[in-house]
Design a protein around this motif. Structure first.
Motif, PDB file in Angstrom:
ATOM      1  N   TYR A  54     -13.272 -15.581   1.399  1.00  0.00           N
ATOM      2  CA  TYR A  54     -13.989 -14.607   2.218  1.00  0.00           C
ATOM      3  C   TYR A  54     -13.138 -14.265   3.433  1.00  0.00           C
ATOM      4  N   ALA A  55     -12.839 -12.995   3.599  1.00  0.00           N
ATOM      5  CA  ALA A  55     -12.099 -12.542   4.775  1.00  0.00           C
ATOM      6  C   ALA A  55     -13.083 -12.263   5.903  1.00  0.00           C
ATOM      7  N   MET A  56     -12.743 -12.693   7.105  1.00  0.00           N
ATOM      8  CA  MET A  56     -13.652 -12.522   8.230  1.00  0.00           C
ATOM      9  C   MET A  56     -13.818 -11.057   8.610  1.00  0.00           C
ATOM     10  N   THR A  57     -12.838 -10.246   8.279  1.00  0.00           N
ATOM     11  CA  THR A  57     -12.950  -8.805   8.512  1.00  0.00           C
ATOM     12  C   THR A  57     -12.571  -8.084   7.234  1.00  0.00           C
ATOM     13  N   GLY A  58     -13.138  -6.932   7.050  1.00  0.00           N
ATOM     14  CA  GLY A  58     -12.777  -6.117   5.906  1.00  0.00           C
ATOM     15  C   GLY A  58     -13.407  -6.550   4.602  1.00  0.00           C
ATOM     16  N   THR A  59     -14.385  -7.448   4.673  1.00  0.00           N
ATOM     17  CA  THR A  59     -15.073  -7.909   3.474  1.00  0.00           C
ATOM     18  C   THR A  59     -16.471  -7.310   3.443  1.00  0.00           C
ATOM     19  N   GLY A  60     -16.909  -6.936   2.270  1.00  0.00           N
ATOM     20  CA  GLY A  60     -18.219  -6.342   2.137  1.00  0.00           C
ATOM     21  C   GLY A  60     -19.331  -7.338   2.385  1.00  0.00           C
ATOM     22  N   PRO A  61     -20.581  -6.885   2.381  1.00  0.00           N
ATOM     23  CA  PRO A  61     -21.723  -7.762   2.627  1.00  0.00           C
ATOM     24  C   PRO A  61     -21.870  -8.825   1.551  1.00  0.00           C
ATOM     25  N   VAL A  62     -22.486  -9.924   1.929  1.00  0.00           N
ATOM     26  CA  VAL A  62     -22.748 -11.034   1.025  1.00  0.00           C
ATOM     27  C   VAL A  62     -24.225 -11.037   0.690  1.00  0.00           C
ATOM     28  N   ASP A  63     -24.555 -11.208  -0.579  1.00  0.00           N
ATOM     29  CA  ASP A  63     -25.952 -11.244  -1.013  1.00  0.00           C
ATOM     30  C   ASP A  63     -26.527 -12.623  -0.692  1.00  0.00           C
ATOM     31  N   PRO A  64     -27.424 -12.731   0.289  1.00  0.00           N
ATOM     32  CA  PRO A  64     -27.928 -14.050   0.673  1.00  0.00           C
ATOM     33  C   PRO A  64     -28.738 -14.729  -0.424  1.00  0.00           C
ATOM     34  N   GLU A  65     -29.346 -13.933  -1.306  1.00  0.00           N
ATOM     35  CA  GLU A  65     -30.162 -14.530  -2.359  1.00  0.00           C
ATOM     36  C   GLU A  65     -29.316 -15.261  -3.397  1.00  0.00           C
ATOM     37  N   LYS A  66     -28.030 -14.891  -3.513  1.00  0.00           N
ATOM     38  CA  LYS A  66     -27.147 -15.510  -4.491  1.00  0.00           C
ATOM     39  C   LYS A  66     -26.137 -16.454  -3.852  1.00  0.00           C
ATOM     40  N   THR A  67     -26.243 -16.645  -2.539  1.00  0.00           N
ATOM     41  CA  THR A  67     -25.248 -17.413  -1.798  1.00  0.00           C
ATOM     42  C   THR A  67     -25.893 -18.638  -1.166  1.00  0.00           C
ATOM     43  N   ALA A  68     -25.281 -19.801  -1.380  1.00  0.00           N
ATOM     44  CA  ALA A  68     -25.768 -21.012  -0.719  1.00  0.00           C
ATOM     45  C   ALA A  68     -25.401 -20.982   0.752  1.00  0.00           C
ATOM     46  N   TYR A  69     -24.131 -20.664   1.054  1.00  0.00           N
ATOM     47  CA  TYR A  69     -23.675 -20.555   2.430  1.00  0.00           C
ATOM     48  C   TYR A  69     -22.262 -19.989   2.453  1.00  0.00           C
ATOM     49  N   ILE A  70     -21.829 -19.560   3.634  1.00  0.00           N
ATOM     50  CA  ILE A  70     -20.439 -19.200   3.884  1.00  0.00           C
ATOM     51  C   ILE A  70     -19.801 -20.368   4.615  1.00  0.00           C
ATOM     52  N   ARG A  71     -18.653 -20.821   4.124  1.00  0.00           N
ATOM     53  CA  ARG A  71     -17.963 -21.970   4.723  1.00  0.00           C
ATOM     54  C   ARG A  71     -16.825 -21.465   5.607  1.00  0.00           C
ATOM     55  N   VAL A  72     -16.824 -21.875   6.869  1.00  0.00           N
ATOM     56  CA  VAL A  72     -15.833 -21.423   7.843  1.00  0.00           C
ATOM     57  C   VAL A  72     -15.210 -22.651   8.497  1.00  0.00           C
ATOM     58  N   PHE A  73     -13.924 -22.555   8.845  1.00  0.00           N
ATOM     59  CA  PHE A  73     -13.222 -23.682   9.457  1.00  0.00           C
ATOM     60  C   PHE A  73     -12.635 -23.270  10.806  1.00  0.00           C
ATOM     61  N   ALA A  74     -12.587 -24.225  11.731  1.00  0.00           N
ATOM     62  CA  ALA A  74     -11.984 -23.994  13.041  1.00  0.00           C
ATOM     63  C   ALA A  74     -11.479 -25.331  13.577  1.00  0.00           C
ATOM     64  N   GLU A  75     -10.376 -25.300  14.290  1.00  0.00           N
ATOM     65  CA  GLU A  75      -9.819 -26.512  14.882  1.00  0.00           C
ATOM     66  C   GLU A  75     -10.339 -26.650  16.312  1.00  0.00           C
ATOM     67  N   GLU A  76     -11.592 -27.010  16.433  1.00  0.00           N
ATOM     68  CA  GLU A  76     -12.220 -27.172  17.740  1.00  0.00           C
ATOM     69  C   GLU A  76     -12.783 -28.583  17.861  1.00  0.00           C
ATOM     70  N   ASP A  77     -12.799 -29.094  19.095  1.00  0.00           N
ATOM     71  CA  ASP A  77     -13.111 -30.494  19.329  1.00  0.00           C
ATOM     72  C   ASP A  77     -14.464 -30.929  18.777  1.00  0.00           C
ATOM     73  N   ILE A  78     -15.499 -30.137  19.019  1.00  0.00           N
ATOM     74  CA  ILE A  78     -16.840 -30.566  18.617  1.00  0.00           C
ATOM     75  C   ILE A  78     -16.935 -30.771  17.113  1.00  0.00           C
ATOM     76  N   LEU A  79     -16.132 -30.049  16.349  1.00  0.00           N
ATOM     77  CA  LEU A  79     -16.183 -30.149  14.898  1.00  0.00           C
ATOM     78  C   LEU A  79     -15.536 -31.428  14.382  1.00  0.00           C
ATOM     79  N   ARG A  80     -14.896 -32.204  15.268  1.00  0.00           N
ATOM     80  CA  ARG A  80     -14.458 -33.534  14.887  1.00  0.00           C
ATOM     81  C   ARG A  80     -15.646 -34.489  14.819  1.00  0.00           C
ATOM     82  N   LEU A  81     -16.749 -34.102  15.458  1.00  0.00           N
ATOM     83  CA  LEU A  81     -17.914 -34.974  15.560  1.00  0.00           C
ATOM     84  C   LEU A  81     -19.044 -34.554  14.646  1.00  0.00           C
TER      85      LEU A  81
END
Length: 281
Positions: A54-81
């Motif tokens: 999934y591209a953060m920009t330039g990607t079409g809409p996601v059908d929520p009824e067929k999607t469990a979730y969108i998985r996103v990653f970031a190197e930020e401190d709180i996400l270590r916890l």
């Protein structure tokens, strides 16, 4: 969690310390957005567990009824916890409640956002009744948009009412102005006045408690791992040990990053026990 336009995504971005939740993927009628530590490609995970880049920009809409979730990653401190899951609004009449209900069993705790101007509506209370007690006991009710109330007296009146109506329903109850927290800059006084300081302390206390319970094998906190995997696709759910072992967490104030106040016990748990990663909706 919370109703539409209660400040959920704004809070998540402030907590994380960056803006991994691009405006495109926090629009209405979007599935949950699961944010973890890392640098991987964002993925759409469908209800069968299939992953699609999934591209953060330039990607079409996601059908929520067929999607469990969108998985996103970031190197930020709180996400270590913790992993942070930004849920869609519970009040969207155009979206089935199954969109967020199927992900809720994965949560170890919830930050429930309720706008101070319409604090703790009956619709919110009705949904909260369905949340398991073990999750409610590790959750925070956060009254957002405090800056929209006219005076300190109004804030006190609203907060007292909500305290009386939510007794024993949350571990902590706080009030905050997300805009004032965002705009606090380097001013510690403004940061504290916004309510951010109290919220961060409450959140980190619960995270530390969750980690202790998870490490001690308290099965009452959340569903067994096998049951979780049966009910919700969790492809790539946990960070790798190498992602969790990159050293000490650097405080960064006054952005709302709860890792700024992390103690050594919680930090060591993140480094030594990558499987014990609480998830907050």
């Amino acid at each position: 969690m919370g109703e539409f336009s209660a400040g959920k995504s704004t809070l998540a971005n402030l907590m994380i310390g960056s803006e991994p939740l691009h405006v495109q993927i926090v629009a209405t009628q979007m599935p949950p957005v699961w944010v973890s530590f890392g640098t991987g490609q964002a993925m759409v995970v469908d209800t069968d567990g299939k992953e699609t880049p999934y591209a953060m920009t330039g990607t079409g809409p996601v059908d929520p009824e067929k999607t469990a979730y969108i998985r996103v990653f970031a190197e930020e401190d709180i996400l270590r916890l913790v992993d942070i899951i930004d849920m869609p609004g519970i009040s969207d009449p155009n979206m089935s409640s199954e969109v967020w209900e199927r992900v809720l069993p994965l949560a170890d705790g919830v930050v429930w956002c309720s706008a101070s101007t319409q604090a703790w509506r009956q619709s919110e209370a009705a949904v909260w009744e369905s949340v398991p007690e073990q999750v409610r006991s590790k959750s925070i009710l956060l009254l957002t948009r405090a800056d929209m109330l006219a005076s300190s007296r109004d804030k006190s009146r609203v907060f007292r009412r909500v305290l009386s109506e939510t007794e024993d329903l949350f571990a902590q109850r706080q009030m905050i102005s997300l805009l004032e927290a965002r705009d606090a800059g380097e001013c510690a006084d403004k940061w504290a006045e916004s309510g951010a300081e109290d919220f961060v302390n409450a959140f980190l206390d619960i995270v530390a408690e969750l980690r202790r319970d998870l490490e001690s094998g308290d099965a009452g906190l959340s569903m067994p791992e096998a049951r979780r995997c049966e009910e919700v696709p969790v492809a790539g759910r946990k960070p790798t040990p190498s992602q969790l072992s990159s050293g000490h967490i650097s405080p960064r104030r006054p952005t709302m990053n709860p890792a700024d106040r992390v103690d050594d016990t919680v930090r060591d748990a993140a480094d030594d026990h990558p499987d014990f990663m609480p998830k907050f909706s």
